[in-house]
Every structure is written in C-alpha cells, then in structure tokens.
Design a protein around this motif. Sequence first.
Motif, PDB file in Angstrom:
ATOM      1  N   ALA A 118      -7.570  -5.246  -1.061  1.00  0.00           N
ATOM      2  CA  ALA A 118      -7.255  -4.085  -2.054  1.00  0.00           C
ATOM      3  C   ALA A 118      -7.103  -4.628  -3.360  1.00  0.00           C
ATOM      4  O   ALA A 118      -6.941  -5.912  -3.643  1.00  0.00           O
ATOM      5  N   LYS A 143      -3.388  -1.806  -8.864  1.00  0.00           N
ATOM      6  CA  LYS A 143      -3.760  -0.708  -9.707  1.00  0.00           C
ATOM      7  C   LYS A 143      -3.178  -1.111 -11.370  1.00  0.00           C
ATOM      8  O   LYS A 143      -3.742  -0.885 -12.190  1.00  0.00           O
ATOM      9  N   GLN A 176     -17.039   1.037  -0.086  1.00  0.00           N
ATOM     10  CA  GLN A 176     -15.720   2.078   0.070  1.00  0.00           C
ATOM     11  C   GLN A 176     -14.690   1.967  -1.392  1.00  0.00           C
ATOM     12  O   GLN A 176     -14.285   2.804  -1.962  1.00  0.00           O
ATOM     13  N   GLY A 177     -14.498   0.637  -1.622  1.00  0.00           N
ATOM     14  CA  GLY A 177     -13.512   0.416  -2.642  1.00  0.00           C
ATOM     15  C   GLY A 177     -14.099   0.770  -4.090  1.00  0.00           C
ATOM     16  O   GLY A 177     -13.615   1.413  -4.930  1.00  0.00           O
ATOM     17  N   ARG A 203       0.865  -1.161   0.096  1.00  0.00           N
ATOM     18  CA  ARG A 203       0.012  -0.087  -0.127  1.00  0.00           C
ATOM     19  C   ARG A 203       0.762   1.132  -0.107  1.00  0.00           C
ATOM     20  O   ARG A 203       0.701   2.225  -0.676  1.00  0.00           O
ATOM     21  N   GLU A 241      -7.127   0.455  -4.939  1.00  0.00           N
ATOM     22  CA  GLU A 241      -7.870   0.837  -3.916  1.00  0.00           C
ATOM     23  C   GLU A 241      -7.719   0.040  -2.787  1.00  0.00           C
ATOM     24  O   GLU A 241      -7.222  -1.303  -2.878  1.00  0.00           O
ATOM     25  N   TRP A 242      -8.040   0.526  -1.467  1.00  0.00           N
ATOM     26  CA  TRP A 242      -7.969  -0.449  -0.502  1.00  0.00           C
ATOM     27  C   TRP A 242      -8.742  -0.262   1.047  1.00  0.00           C
ATOM     28  O   TRP A 242      -9.191   1.050   0.748  1.00  0.00           O
ATOM     29  N   GLN A 287     -16.121   3.299  -4.756  1.00  0.00           N
ATOM     30  CA  GLN A 287     -15.989   4.625  -4.682  1.00  0.00           C
ATOM     31  C   GLN A 287     -14.552   5.103  -5.034  1.00  0.00           C
ATOM     32  O   GLN A 287     -14.604   5.980  -6.071  1.00  0.00           O
ATOM     33  N   GLN A 288     -13.600   4.499  -4.790  1.00  0.00           N
ATOM     34  CA  GLN A 288     -12.149   4.850  -4.997  1.00  0.00           C
ATOM     35  C   GLN A 288     -11.995   4.388  -6.309  1.00  0.00           C
ATOM     36  O   GLN A 288     -11.100   5.083  -7.271  1.00  0.00           O
ATOM     37  N   VAL A 289     -12.473   3.033  -6.746  1.00  0.00           N
ATOM     38  CA  VAL A 289     -12.155   2.779  -8.250  1.00  0.00           C
ATOM     39  C   VAL A 289     -12.807   3.701  -9.401  1.00  0.00           C
ATOM     40  O   VAL A 289     -12.201   3.890 -10.337  1.00  0.00           O
ATOM     41  N   LYS A 335     -13.030   6.735  -9.330  1.00  0.00           N
ATOM     42  CA  LYS A 335     -12.279   7.932  -9.628  1.00  0.00           C
ATOM     43  C   LYS A 335     -11.216   7.757 -10.390  1.00  0.00           C
ATOM     44  O   LYS A 335     -11.179   8.472 -11.310  1.00  0.00           O
TER      45      LYS A 335
END
Length: 204
Positions: A80, A83, A103-104, A63, A70-71, A106-108, A110
Amino acid sequence: MSGTLFIVTAPSGAGKTTLVRGLLERDPQVQLSISYATREPRPGEKNGREYHFVDVPTFRALRDRGEFLEWAEVHGNYYATSKVWLKEQIEQGRDTLLEIDWQGAQQVRKVFPAAVGVFILPPSLDELENRLRGRGTDSDDVINRRLLGARGEMRHVAEFDYVIINNELQVALEDLVAVVRASRLRNANQHQRHPQYFDFLEQD
C-alpha cells in the motif's frame, strides 16, 4: 508548484528495482515513495528504506482508517501507499516515484491523473525465468507463481505512458532517465518551475 508523480511497474524479475535505484543515483531530484508491505524483508532490506514492513493486522487497521491511497494483494502479500504523505510531497514540488503493480497504478491514477506511468518489460518470458531463478531467494513454487502471473500483468502495458524493454541494463537506465527529464520539460511543468522565463509573453 507541483511535483511530478512517476509510477513504475513491472513483473517481478524484470529489473524494476535495479533501474529505479540507478535513476535515484543519477537524479537526486527524484525521491522514492516508501510503500507498506506485509512480506518478510529480503536479505539486505531495512524497514523504512525499501518498505515499511508491517504485519497483516496492522496493515488492515491502517487500510480501514483510510490512510492508504492504494493497496493490493500481490502473490499472497499486501502492499500500500500512504495517501497523505504522497499528496504533501507533490504539493511541495517534489518529484516522487512509486514502485507499484498495475492494480495499484490504476487506483493512483484516479487521484493523480497527471502521473507519468512507466512499464518495464523483460525481453522474453524465458529471460524473466532465468532472472528469477538467478536471484536465489525464492522457492520453485514462488517462481512458478510469479511466472504464471507475469503474462497477465504484462497485458496491462497499454495503460502506461512509456514502455522500457530491459534487455541491456544500461540502455534501459538511460531510457528511464530520459523519461523523467522529458516529463519535466512539459509546457505546464516549465511554466510552474520557471515562471520568470515566461513573463515577457504577458507583457504588452
């Protein structure tokens, strides 16, 4: 040509893993992204197939080097996604599926805003509890913690493109297969995958 990234999310016990396994059997053009996880393997799971199982220090080192897209920490464990690997798969035109929590997701999004999000719901919280207890793999404390978190997880359902209610497994599987097929038929995807069929539109 770019592949399509599918994000599949559900509270634990909603049947996500079973549905994804069924999709992969039905549609060999979809491959599963193998995430990293710090939890212990469940019976029948193998390292490098369901997850890359690593200990917490190894996870944190990866990380901190920026190797994860994402994690997240879920129920006391870390998960995680690689990438670099994922970008390579999409750029090479491979449809790839991610099983991750909200949660992941949402990050992906982006990084991959065109990803197709699918949220799988249980028919009720009572049925969710029955399924969790029916596994026979988790303690009462773990089950209670998952149930407490499930309602909060499901409140994020509006962030996804498609919602599948897993009341009858076969119907839910057909719905998931339909989502994948329909996504491939989007105008931009068809232009990329079959440009020869659109050549006449550019002719004088």
